[in-house]
Scaffold this motif. Structure first.
Motif, PDB file in Angstrom:
ATOM      1  N   PHE A 225       3.249  45.717  57.345  1.00 16.34           N
ATOM      2  CA  PHE A 225       3.704  44.930  58.495  1.00 16.34           C
ATOM      3  C   PHE A 225       4.330  43.612  58.053  1.00 16.34           C
ATOM      4  N   SER A 226       3.860  43.057  56.937  1.00 17.22           N
ATOM      5  CA  SER A 226       4.434  41.792  56.468  1.00 17.22           C
ATOM      6  C   SER A 226       5.867  41.972  55.985  1.00 17.22           C
ATOM      7  N   GLN A 227       6.195  43.178  55.505  1.00 11.89           N
ATOM      8  CA  GLN A 227       7.536  43.414  54.957  1.00 11.89           C
ATOM      9  C   GLN A 227       8.507  44.047  55.944  1.00 11.89           C
ATOM     10  N   ILE A 228       7.989  44.876  56.860  1.00 12.57           N
ATOM     11  CA  ILE A 228       8.906  45.579  57.783  1.00 12.57           C
ATOM     12  C   ILE A 228       8.446  45.481  59.233  1.00 12.57           C
ATOM     13  N   GLY A 229       7.679  44.438  59.535  1.00  6.15           N
ATOM     14  CA  GLY A 229       7.170  44.293  60.901  1.00  6.15           C
ATOM     15  C   GLY A 229       8.254  44.281  61.954  1.00  6.15           C
ATOM     16  N   ASP A 230       9.458  43.809  61.571  1.00  4.68           N
ATOM     17  CA  ASP A 230      10.563  43.753  62.523  1.00  4.68           C
ATOM     18  C   ASP A 230      11.250  45.103  62.692  1.00  4.68           C
ATOM     19  N   LEU A 231      10.905  46.078  61.822  1.00  6.31           N
ATOM     20  CA  LEU A 231      11.554  47.394  61.885  1.00  6.31           C
ATOM     21  C   LEU A 231      10.685  48.457  62.549  1.00  6.31           C
ATOM     22  N   VAL A 232       9.430  48.140  62.803  1.00  8.68           N
ATOM     23  CA  VAL A 232       8.496  49.139  63.317  1.00  8.68           C
ATOM     24  C   VAL A 232       7.697  48.580  64.491  1.00  8.68           C
ATOM     25  N   ILE A 233       7.061  49.505  65.216  1.00  4.89           N
ATOM     26  CA  ILE A 233       6.177  49.134  66.320  1.00  4.89           C
ATOM     27  C   ILE A 233       4.762  49.519  65.926  1.00  4.89           C
ATOM     28  N   ASN A 234       3.865  48.555  65.923  1.00  3.48           N
ATOM     29  CA  ASN A 234       2.494  48.765  65.477  1.00  3.48           C
ATOM     30  C   ASN A 234       1.618  49.258  66.633  1.00  3.48           C
ATOM     31  N   LEU A 235       1.112  50.491  66.504  1.00  6.38           N
ATOM     32  CA  LEU A 235       0.213  51.048  67.521  1.00  6.38           C
ATOM     33  C   LEU A 235      -1.184  51.315  66.958  1.00  6.38           C
ATOM     34  N   CYS A 236      -1.485  50.769  65.795  1.00  7.96           N
ATOM     35  CA  CYS A 236      -2.791  51.023  65.180  1.00  7.96           C
ATOM     36  C   CYS A 236      -3.928  50.541  66.072  1.00  7.96           C
ATOM     37  N   GLY A 237      -4.882  51.440  66.311  1.00  6.27           N
ATOM     38  CA  GLY A 237      -6.061  51.102  67.089  1.00  6.27           C
ATOM     39  C   GLY A 237      -5.826  50.927  68.565  1.00  6.27           C
ATOM     40  N   LYS A 238      -4.623  51.231  69.034  1.00  3.42           N
ATOM     41  CA  LYS A 238      -4.288  50.991  70.438  1.00  3.42           C
ATOM     42  C   LYS A 238      -4.300  52.259  71.291  1.00  3.42           C
TER      43      LYS A 238
END
Length: 338
Positions: A225-238
């Motif tokens: 997430f620190s390197q490509i956080g702007d390229l992906v959508i984080n759904l971990c644990g959601k």
């Protein structure tokens, strides 16, 4: 063997193992439509099991050990021990289930089962799903089933509908792909740096990338997430498991190593891109996703670290470019050039 009116399929391990066992229910129904099928599993996999239209009732492992259980109110007449477990075998014996089917290579099956089938998984060249189906010889079903016959027997469907807030994140104009990098330690994992490289290779105007995993796995993905956080959508644990299944069904593809979600994706007939080591018995010949849109990536040269750690050289040697190329092909299938 007398054909029972009710059968309990026992498979109490992880999601991928359970998914690859579901075709057993579909094939039993094909040969014997009136048989009622129960599936004995853990509470963790209940949502997966109840997503199969061929399973008439889920039976919880703890309920089986501690309560009087039935299948749709009818006595259990047969149990198939797909995953050998001495506790379950002993309980089935003391419940006096009339037909108790196990394999010859477990000593406790000789004590607690009354129908034994010779089956060795360790050295077999068959896929796990095909090995499961060998146990149906107890019903005089001796056919060796092909992959198309297996994936047409999943009977797997997603429910409920996605929450609107989640559905809104799925793009109609892009190829929606899930990266599921971790495996809860249950398999060899493709390196995180390769997922990072893959995300950078994909055209952001063409691909919508989601990262999924458990809440416990999210800290292990911090570098991603620190390197490509702007390229992906984080759904971990959601996402609950039930919602996760529905989310997978609404996406176009999923990239993962040999973990449960890759088998769910294949069963739901979306594009499942599985990444595997070559070492037996965790190689694709045994564990690849089975589906009409399933693909496998594997380096054929074994390395010396395969048996010792989660990530190893033969996984590292599977290049992000190979996955990116395949995803580009799949994008063009969805959005053909006019």
């Amino acid at each position: 063997m007398k054909i029972p009116k009710t059968i309990l399929i026992s498979r109490t391990d992880n999601i991928g193992d359970v998914v690859l066992t579901l075709p057993m229910a579909g094939i039993i129904k094909k040969y014997f439509p009136d048989i009622l099928i129960g599936f004995l599993g853990r509470a963790y996999t209940k949502d997966i099991i109840e997503s199969c239209v061929f399973v008439d009732e889920f039976i919880d492992f703890n309920d089986f050990l501690n309560k009087s259980v039935s299948i749709c109110g009818k006595r259990i007449e047969a149990i198939i021990h797909v995953l050998p477990d001495p506790v379950i075998a002993k309980r089935a014996f003391f419940l006096a289930i009339p037909q108790r089917i196990g394999t010859t290579n477990r000593i406790y099956h000789w004590l607690y089962c009354n129908k034994l089938i010779r089956l060795s998984r360790k050295n077999s060249d068959l896929h796990e799903a095909q090995l499961n189906l060998k146990l149906l010889s107890c019903l005089s079903i001796h056919q060796q089933f092909s992959f198309p016959e297996i994936y047409s027997s999943y009977g797997f469907c997603a429910s409920p509908a996605l929450p609107e807030s989640l559905h809104a994140q799925i793009s109609k104009d892009k190829f929606n792909v899930i990266f599921h990098p971790k495996s809860k330690g249950n398999g060899k994992e493709w390196p995180l740096e390769h997922y990072i490289a893959l995300a950078k290779l994909l055209d952001k105007d063409k691909f919508n990338v989601f990262i999924t995993g458990t809440k416990q796995e999210e800290p292990k993905l911090e570098i991603l997430f620190s390197q490509i956080g702007d390229l992906v959508i984080n759904l971990c644990g959601k996402l609950s498991l039930k919602v996760f299944v529905s989310f997978i069904a609404n996406c176009d593809g999923l990239v993962a190593s040999g973990t449960g979600p890759i088998h769910v994706a294949a069963a739901l007939r979306i594009h499942a891109l599985g990444i595997f080591p070559s070492i037996k018995p965790i190689h694709p010949g045994r564990w690849q996703p089975i589906g009409q849109n399933a693909y496998t990536f594997c380096n054929q040269t074994e390395c010396n670290l395969c048996k010792k750690q989660i990530s190893c050289e033969c996984m590292q040697n599977i290049e992000p470019n190979a996955i990116a190329k395949k995803l580009e092909e799949l994008y063009l299938l969805k959005f053909p050039v006019k």
